[in-house]
Design a protein around this motif. Structure first.
Motif, PDB file in Angstrom:
ATOM      1  N   PRO A   1      -0.823 -16.109  12.536  1.00  0.00           N
ATOM      2  CA  PRO A   1      -0.570 -17.472  12.343  1.00  0.00           C
ATOM      3  C   PRO A   1      -0.233 -17.953  13.721  1.00  0.00           C
ATOM      4  O   PRO A   1      -0.305 -18.985  14.183  1.00  0.00           O
ATOM      5  CB  PRO A   1       0.448 -17.423  11.385  1.00  0.00           C
ATOM      6  CG  PRO A   1       0.185 -16.406  10.396  1.00  0.00           C
ATOM      7  CD  PRO A   1      -0.158 -15.246  11.268  1.00  0.00           C
ATOM      8  N   TRP A   2       0.806 -16.944  14.310  1.00  0.00           N
ATOM      9  CA  TRP A   2       1.463 -17.405  15.780  1.00  0.00           C
ATOM     10  C   TRP A   2       0.292 -17.581  16.876  1.00  0.00           C
ATOM     11  O   TRP A   2       0.559 -18.528  17.731  1.00  0.00           O
ATOM     12  CB  TRP A   2       2.674 -16.585  16.215  1.00  0.00           C
ATOM     13  CG  TRP A   2       2.074 -14.967  16.286  1.00  0.00           C
ATOM     14  CD1 TRP A   2       1.476 -14.549  17.416  1.00  0.00           C
ATOM     15  CD2 TRP A   2       2.320 -14.101  15.474  1.00  0.00           C
ATOM     16  NE1 TRP A   2       1.265 -13.251  17.024  1.00  0.00           N
ATOM     17  CE2 TRP A   2       1.708 -12.919  15.910  1.00  0.00           C
ATOM     18  CE3 TRP A   2       2.641 -14.013  13.989  1.00  0.00           C
ATOM     19  CZ2 TRP A   2       1.805 -11.617  14.981  1.00  0.00           C
ATOM     20  CZ3 TRP A   2       2.665 -12.851  13.171  1.00  0.00           C
ATOM     21  CH2 TRP A   2       2.061 -11.785  13.949  1.00  0.00           C
ATOM     22  N   GLU A   3      -0.811 -16.923  16.679  1.00  0.00           N
ATOM     23  CA  GLU A   3      -1.771 -16.906  17.833  1.00  0.00           C
ATOM     24  C   GLU A   3      -2.447 -18.485  17.647  1.00  0.00           C
ATOM     25  O   GLU A   3      -2.999 -18.699  18.716  1.00  0.00           O
ATOM     26  CB  GLU A   3      -2.753 -15.856  17.447  1.00  0.00           C
ATOM     27  CG  GLU A   3      -2.059 -14.472  17.847  1.00  0.00           C
ATOM     28  CD  GLU A   3      -3.274 -13.561  17.648  1.00  0.00           C
ATOM     29  OE1 GLU A   3      -3.598 -12.809  18.749  1.00  0.00           O
ATOM     30  OE2 GLU A   3      -3.600 -13.261  16.636  1.00  0.00           O
ATOM     31  N   ARG A   4      -2.427 -19.217  16.594  1.00  0.00           N
ATOM     32  CA  ARG A   4      -2.896 -20.408  16.326  1.00  0.00           C
ATOM     33  C   ARG A   4      -1.939 -21.436  16.833  1.00  0.00           C
ATOM     34  O   ARG A   4      -2.375 -22.602  17.202  1.00  0.00           O
ATOM     35  CB  ARG A   4      -3.334 -20.586  15.109  1.00  0.00           C
ATOM     36  CG  ARG A   4      -4.686 -19.696  14.448  1.00  0.00           C
ATOM     37  CD  ARG A   4      -4.921 -19.947  13.297  1.00  0.00           C
ATOM     38  NE  ARG A   4      -5.967 -18.959  12.833  1.00  0.00           N
ATOM     39  CZ  ARG A   4      -7.493 -19.249  13.195  1.00  0.00           C
ATOM     40  NH1 ARG A   4      -7.824 -20.096  13.884  1.00  0.00           N
ATOM     41  NH2 ARG A   4      -8.097 -18.386  12.405  1.00  0.00           N
ATOM     42  N   ILE A   5      -0.729 -21.014  16.853  1.00  0.00           N
ATOM     43  CA  ILE A   5      -0.025 -22.459  17.383  1.00  0.00           C
ATOM     44  C   ILE A   5       0.901 -22.038  18.467  1.00  0.00           C
ATOM     45  O   ILE A   5       1.562 -23.348  19.139  1.00  0.00           O
ATOM     46  CB  ILE A   5       1.323 -22.395  16.359  1.00  0.00           C
ATOM     47  CG1 ILE A   5       2.096 -21.307  16.024  1.00  0.00           C
ATOM     48  CG2 ILE A   5       0.566 -22.850  14.803  1.00  0.00           C
ATOM     49  CD1 ILE A   5       3.371 -21.421  15.068  1.00  0.00           C
ATOM     50  N   ILE A   6       0.804 -21.073  19.323  1.00  0.00           N
ATOM     51  CA  ILE A   6       1.468 -20.768  20.607  1.00  0.00           C
ATOM     52  C   ILE A   6       0.569 -20.880  21.684  1.00  0.00           C
ATOM     53  O   ILE A   6      -0.724 -20.391  21.866  1.00  0.00           O
ATOM     54  CB  ILE A   6       2.179 -19.419  20.717  1.00  0.00           C
ATOM     55  CG1 ILE A   6       3.098 -19.393  19.652  1.00  0.00           C
ATOM     56  CG2 ILE A   6       2.680 -19.220  21.841  1.00  0.00           C
ATOM     57  CD1 ILE A   6       3.919 -17.897  19.550  1.00  0.00           C
ATOM     58  N   PRO A   7       0.770 -22.108  22.667  1.00  0.00           N
ATOM     59  CA  PRO A   7      -0.047 -22.158  23.766  1.00  0.00           C
ATOM     60  C   PRO A   7      -0.269 -20.849  24.383  1.00  0.00           C
ATOM     61  O   PRO A   7       0.578 -20.118  24.551  1.00  0.00           O
ATOM     62  CB  PRO A   7       0.804 -22.976  24.665  1.00  0.00           C
ATOM     63  CG  PRO A   7       1.576 -23.987  23.797  1.00  0.00           C
ATOM     64  CD  PRO A   7       2.119 -22.851  22.743  1.00  0.00           C
ATOM     65  N   SER A   8      -1.521 -20.810  24.950  1.00  0.00           N
ATOM     66  CA  SER A   8      -2.053 -19.503  25.789  1.00  0.00           C
ATOM     67  C   SER A   8      -2.992 -19.831  26.711  1.00  0.00           C
ATOM     68  O   SER A   8      -4.081 -20.542  26.495  1.00  0.00           O
ATOM     69  CB  SER A   8      -2.495 -18.285  24.906  1.00  0.00           C
ATOM     70  OG  SER A   8      -3.043 -17.255  25.459  1.00  0.00           O
ATOM     71  N   PRO A   9      -3.001 -19.016  28.067  1.00  0.00           N
ATOM     72  CA  PRO A   9      -4.076 -19.013  28.717  1.00  0.00           C
ATOM     73  C   PRO A   9      -5.271 -18.618  28.180  1.00  0.00           C
ATOM     74  O   PRO A   9      -6.580 -19.235  28.778  1.00  0.00           O
ATOM     75  CB  PRO A   9      -3.605 -18.301  29.867  1.00  0.00           C
ATOM     76  CG  PRO A   9      -2.557 -17.203  29.366  1.00  0.00           C
ATOM     77  CD  PRO A   9      -2.003 -18.021  28.214  1.00  0.00           C
ATOM     78  N   VAL A  10      -5.342 -17.811  27.294  1.00  0.00           N
ATOM     79  CA  VAL A  10      -6.704 -17.414  26.709  1.00  0.00           C
ATOM     80  C   VAL A  10      -7.462 -18.671  26.058  1.00  0.00           C
ATOM     81  O   VAL A  10      -8.480 -18.710  26.220  1.00  0.00           O
ATOM     82  CB  VAL A  10      -6.450 -16.242  25.730  1.00  0.00           C
ATOM     83  CG1 VAL A  10      -7.940 -16.091  24.746  1.00  0.00           C
ATOM     84  CG2 VAL A  10      -5.841 -15.032  26.196  1.00  0.00           C
ATOM     85  N   TRP A  11      -6.696 -19.495  25.304  1.00  0.00           N
ATOM     86  CA  TRP A  11      -7.409 -20.759  24.936  1.00  0.00           C
ATOM     87  C   TRP A  11      -7.603 -21.581  25.875  1.00  0.00           C
ATOM     88  O   TRP A  11      -8.560 -22.515  25.619  1.00  0.00           O
ATOM     89  CB  TRP A  11      -6.485 -21.322  23.847  1.00  0.00           C
ATOM     90  CG  TRP A  11      -5.912 -20.186  22.841  1.00  0.00           C
ATOM     91  CD1 TRP A  11      -4.383 -20.264  22.332  1.00  0.00           C
ATOM     92  CD2 TRP A  11      -6.574 -19.325  21.992  1.00  0.00           C
ATOM     93  NE1 TRP A  11      -4.237 -18.947  21.555  1.00  0.00           N
ATOM     94  CE2 TRP A  11      -5.699 -18.298  21.340  1.00  0.00           C
ATOM     95  CE3 TRP A  11      -7.992 -18.713  22.133  1.00  0.00           C
ATOM     96  CZ2 TRP A  11      -5.991 -17.288  20.434  1.00  0.00           C
ATOM     97  CZ3 TRP A  11      -8.373 -17.757  21.326  1.00  0.00           C
ATOM     98  CH2 TRP A  11      -7.280 -17.057  20.410  1.00  0.00           C
TER      99      TRP A  11
END
Length: 259
Positions: free
Chosen positions: A220-230
């Motif tokens: 879940p946190w991967e969907r809501i935390i901004p990341s350079p990957v996305w």
């Protein structure tokens, strides 16, 4: 000169540099002008859009429609050639060979080798010119990595001159004529590449690689935390959108968004 200018201006229009320019303009207006409200608007707009493009649901929601145009190749039609388009690379003899293929290039090569193994007797073709400061071409880098992974050099063809996808299509046309072939490139790039190759009078079979838009489960946190990957996924959307507009302006497609 035109090629370099195209790459430079196009690079500035990608999401990250463009939004940094907008934020920078806002900072300049706030600090050095009376246009305080305009400056604050630029900063707020740039920050908010950068945030959204760094979130997985937004980035992959934009990327998925582009990548979904062609499914992974699982056909049984025999081919004589597998064409792997060039991408990011460098060449450092001290590195493991595969480390020299940057970003999208290694997944393209991996898929090319998989398809080559499924088509005994086929030739593996790598395309792409050398960067200005690199004596090794994109095509040669791919060939060296493929050779290190067990593909005999006698089964590899390199096309070392083309600088972009349009030139790659022309080079493939000269090299193999009308022979059937699989066209391997990133899933996000494939719709645009198919237009160039079809415009050159070829009939490529689409074989996407390097799919990035995720639909499978994530924490879940991967969907809501901004990341350079996305943000990188959003960058691919911007890059391909600009590429299609340029393709349309040059008359290689009927409309800017044609796939």
């Amino acid at each position: 000169m035109l090629f370099t200018l195209k790459k430079f201006l196009g690079g500035l229009m990608l999401p990250l540099p463009f939004l940094l320019l907008v934020i920078g303009l806002g900072v300049m207006l706030v600090w050095f002008s009376r246009w305080q409200k305009t400056g604050k608007t630029c900063i707020t707009f740039g920050w908010l859009v950068l945030l959204l493009l760094s979130l997985q649901p937004v980035a992959d929601g934009l990327l998925k429609p582009i990548e979904a145009k062609y499914p992974t190749w699982r056909g049984t039609q025999p081919v004589k050639y597998i064409v792997v388009l060039g991408g990011g690379y460098t060449w450092n003899d001290a590195w493991a060979p595969s480390s020299n293929l940057i970003n999208n290039s290694l997944p393209r090569l991996n898929e090319g080798i998989r398809l080559w193994q499924a088509n005994p007797g086929a030739k593996l073709i790598f395309t792409g010119a050398a960067a200005k400061t690199n004596p090794v071409s994109t095509a040669e880098a791919g060939a060296r990595v493929a050779e290190s992974l067990g593909v005999p050099r006698s089964e590899i063809i390199t096309l070392n001159d083309p600088k972009d996808t349009e030139e790659e299509a022309a080079a493939v046309k000269r090299a193999i004529g009308d022979a059937p072939f699989l066209l391997v490139t990133s899933a996000s790039h494939l719709p645009r590449a198919m237009i160039f190759f079809q415009h050159a009078g070829l009939h490529p079979l689409p074989a996407p690689a390097n799919q990035m838009a995720i639909e499978s489960p994530l924490n879940p946190w991967e969907r809501i935390i901004p990341s350079p990957v996305w943000l990188m996924h959003s960058d691919r959307v911007g890059y391909e959108t600009l590429g299609r507009i340029w393709q349309w302006l040059k008359g290689s497609s009927d409309q800017p968004g044609e796939q």
